[in-house]
Enzyme design. Structure first.
Site, PDB file in Angstrom:
ATOM      1  CB  THR A  31      -1.001   0.089   1.201  1.00  0.00           C
ATOM      2  OG1 THR A  31      -1.744  -1.295   1.126  1.00  0.00           O
ATOM      3  CG2 THR A  31      -1.805   1.308   1.449  1.00  0.00           C
TER       4      THR A  31
ATOM      5  CB  CYS B 104      -2.048 -17.221  24.263  1.00  0.00           C
ATOM      6  SG  CYS B 104      -3.552 -18.338  24.870  1.00  0.00           S
TER       7      CYS B 104
END
Length: 348
Positions: free
Chosen positions: A17, A283
């Site tokens: 981008t 996690c």
């Protein structure tokens, strides 16, 4: 190095981008053009640096990034290593953490900054985060301490005011400018009015050894995410793939999995066959401790290697790197239990 030395920085645009520029006539986003890019970032002229740019042709959407492009980046840095003081890689955000992790292993004993950055908005848009990310990355890549040594001679990601070790970093946000975090290792620097470096955390190359680039990667591995209700026939189909050399197990909590005999038997069979099993937690924060609960101990008994507090991106690329060098299973296990590029905290 003399105080009058003009820092030299090489920008490597791979895609993403940050390098997309809006065509003023059509409104369409077009790929990076260095001359046009400099018009959007006139602040580049204020650096007392030599800044050169090199562009992938054609640019790669980060979703299409893969090992052959990591090799290409590593070769560019190796070939230009003596000509520049630092490198800034412009990259799409989706796989930026994978690229940063891979390069941390491929650029062994690197002694110069390799800063990877990008943006959530194209550089030409008014509210772009790309301009600040780019300018600060260049400043960090050129920064030197009082002894004239690079401030950060390692592979890092810089994004929204944080400089993070590349192989400790994960993308966490698809919309916010705070797109990346290093959950299990502190940031190496924070950019505010001043750039505050945590010098005690920054890795330094071994001065007795040369910079050594590597280009061998082997992607014969897969990630198996553990989830409630896993079906044996589905898992069997996945794990019976020919040529499989390693399996990364994304487990619950501190490294736990369902106590299903068929799963234990399948993993034990794979391990006995020479397949490397690595246990990492789903996690974001914390570490794997397979001896803590019986549900984790079974994976240890099946032959799984502890991934400790590694990111998935780090484990994927480290395994590709080790497999690519055709090490023995025992040697790979030894190195997976070794911190070789600052990627893991080993607890004994």
């Amino acid at each position: 190095m003399k105080a009058t030395h003009e820092p030299s920085i090489l920008l490597i645009y791979t895609g993403g981008t940050i390098g997309m520029i809006e065509n003023p006539e059509t409104g369409a986003l077009e790929n990076f053009d260095w001359d046009q890019f400099r018009q959007y970032v006139p602040e580049l002229k204020r650096f007392n640096y030599r800044i050169d740019a090199l562009m992938f042709g054609p640019p790669i959407d980060s979703s299409d990034m893969e090992p052959k492009y990591w090799v290409k980046i590593a070769r560019i840095i190796s070939e230009k290593y003596d000509a520049y003081d630092g490198f800034v890689i412009l990259h799409g955000t989706d796989t930026m953490a994978f690229t940063a992790s891979a390069l941390s292993f491929m650029l062994e004993n690197v002694g110069k900054p390799v800063i990877i950055t990008g943006s959530q908005l194209p550089i030409g848009q008014l509210r772009t985060d790309g301009k600040e990310n780019l300018l600060t990355s260049i400043e960090i890549a050129a920064a030197r301490n009082a002894e004239g040594q690079p401030m950060v001679p390692e592979v890092c990601i810089f994004f929204e005011n944080r400089l993070m070790r590349g192989n400790r970093t994960t993308k966490i946000n698809t919309e916010g400018f705070n797109a990346f975090r290093s959950f299990n290792f502190p940031s190496l620097a924070r950019a505010g009015i001043h750039i505050k470096y945590e010098t005690h955390l920054i890795r330094r190359p071994d001065p007795t050894r040369p910079f050594c680039p590597h280009y061998l990667m082997d992607n014969n591995l897969l990630i198996l995410t553990i989830f409630p209700g896993m079906r044996r026939e589905m898992i069997d189909t996945i794990l019976q793939q020919k040529g499989l050399k390693a399996v990364i197990l994304k487990t619950f909590g501190s490294g736990n999995a369902p106590q299903k005999p068929w799963l234990f038997d399948r993993l034990r069979e794979l391990s006995d066959r020479g397949v490397i099993l690595v246990n990492v937690t789903q996690c974001s924060t914390g570490t794997v401790e397979m001896s803590r609960y019986e549900t984790g101990l079974q994976l240890l008994q099946a032959g799984a290697v502890n991934g400790y507090d590694s990111t998935v991106e780090s484990v994927v690329t480290k395994l590709m790197f080790l497999l690519g060098h055709n090490y023995s299973k025992d040697r790979i296990i030894e190195l997976m239990n070794t911190d070789i590029a600052g990627e893991v905290t080993i607890s004994h």
